[in-house]
Design a protein around this motif. Structure first.
Motif, PDB file in Angstrom:
ATOM      1  N   GLN A  28       0.848  -1.205   0.000  1.00  7.16           N
ATOM      2  CA  GLN A  28       0.000   0.000   0.000  1.00  7.16           C
ATOM      3  C   GLN A  28       0.885   1.257   0.000  1.00  7.16           C
ATOM      4  O   GLN A  28       0.686   2.169  -0.802  1.00  7.16           O
ATOM      5  CB  GLN A  28      -0.918   0.012   1.225  1.00  7.16           C
ATOM      6  CG  GLN A  28      -1.981  -1.048   1.234  1.00  7.16           C
ATOM      7  CD  GLN A  28      -3.171  -0.688   0.356  1.00  7.16           C
ATOM      8  OE1 GLN A  28      -3.335   0.432  -0.093  1.00  7.16           O
ATOM      9  NE2 GLN A  28      -4.008  -1.678   0.113  1.00  7.16           N
TER      10      GLN A  28
ATOM     11  N   ARG B 110       1.361   3.889  -3.238  1.00  2.00           N
ATOM     12  CA  ARG B 110       0.872   5.246  -2.958  1.00  2.00           C
ATOM     13  C   ARG B 110       1.999   6.273  -2.916  1.00  2.00           C
ATOM     14  O   ARG B 110       1.749   7.461  -3.123  1.00  2.00           O
ATOM     15  CB  ARG B 110       0.096   5.254  -1.649  1.00  2.00           C
ATOM     16  CG  ARG B 110      -1.217   4.518  -1.744  1.00  2.00           C
ATOM     17  CD  ARG B 110      -1.917   4.466  -0.385  1.00  2.00           C
ATOM     18  NE  ARG B 110      -3.051   3.591  -0.407  1.00  2.00           N
ATOM     19  CZ  ARG B 110      -4.233   3.864  -0.952  1.00  2.00           C
ATOM     20  NH1 ARG B 110      -4.419   5.027  -1.530  1.00  2.00           N
ATOM     21  NH2 ARG B 110      -5.223   2.989  -0.924  1.00  2.00           N
TER      22      ARG B 110
ATOM     23  N   ASP C 298      -0.662   8.477  -7.867  1.00  2.00           N
ATOM     24  CA  ASP C 298      -1.955   8.954  -7.387  1.00  2.00           C
ATOM     25  C   ASP C 298      -2.955   7.863  -7.790  1.00  2.00           C
ATOM     26  O   ASP C 298      -3.156   7.616  -8.982  1.00  2.00           O
ATOM     27  CB  ASP C 298      -2.290  10.286  -8.061  1.00  2.00           C
ATOM     28  CG  ASP C 298      -3.643  10.815  -7.683  1.00  2.00           C
ATOM     29  OD1 ASP C 298      -4.191  10.412  -6.633  1.00  2.00           O
ATOM     30  OD2 ASP C 298      -4.170  11.657  -8.448  1.00  2.00           O
TER      31      ASP C 298
ATOM     32  N   LYS D 144       2.608  10.671  -8.303  1.00  2.00           N
ATOM     33  CA  LYS D 144       2.393  11.379  -7.042  1.00  2.00           C
ATOM     34  C   LYS D 144       3.051  12.751  -7.154  1.00  2.00           C
ATOM     35  O   LYS D 144       4.159  12.867  -7.615  1.00  2.00           O
ATOM     36  CB  LYS D 144       3.005  10.575  -5.893  1.00  2.00           C
ATOM     37  CG  LYS D 144       2.599  11.047  -4.543  1.00  2.00           C
ATOM     38  CD  LYS D 144       1.186  10.642  -4.279  1.00  2.00           C
ATOM     39  CE  LYS D 144       0.859  10.783  -2.815  1.00  2.00           C
ATOM     40  NZ  LYS D 144      -0.326  10.077  -2.473  1.00  2.00           N
TER      41      LYS D 144
END
Length: 132
Positions: A104, A108, A112, A131
């Motif tokens: 995760q 992340r 995005d 991101k």
């Protein structure tokens, strides 16, 4: 032997039978690492893989795996970004197991993500971009 151990043994036997055929459904991008000795390249070996399915109109990242000793070195991020740059004009999706907090955080930290659907085990995400 408890239920978990029995199930893991079952999965190991099942995987030996079906994974070779399953991998034929994916494009497998091997991830290699180079070992050096006295500043000279000694050998290059497979240290991981990125498995991708090319779906109708979108790309699906099935897995990104690195041997444990190569994790947290930037190699996985580099592989993910190379794939993204190659296919960023298409929609890219991936599943992330909910209990896998390392995965995760990894995905992340790079992308995005937009959640498409979720169940008790995992979530299906669309990569909206890098991101910021």
């Amino acid at each position: 032997m408890n239920e978990v151990e029995l199930y893991l043994q079952f999965r190991a036997e099942l995987d030996k039978m079906f994974v070779p055929d399953l991998l034929k459904c994916f494009e497998v991008f091997p991830i290699t690492g180079t070992r050096h000795h006295m500043r000279q390249r000694v050998d290059e070996k497979k240290i991981g893989l990125l498995c991708v399915a090319h779906m109708d109109g979108w790309e699906y990242i099935d897995c990104l795996y690195l041997l444990p000793e190569y994790r947290r070195s930037g190699i996985g991020k580099k592989a993910a970004l190379e794939f993204y740059k190659k296919y960023k004009e298409k929609e890219i999706r991936l599943h992330i197991i909910r209990a896998n907090t390392v995965a995760q955080q990894f995905w992340r930290s790079i992308f995005d993500l937009e959640l498409i659907e979720e169940n008790e085990i995992d979530g299906l995400y669309r990569i909206r971009g890098l991101k910021k």
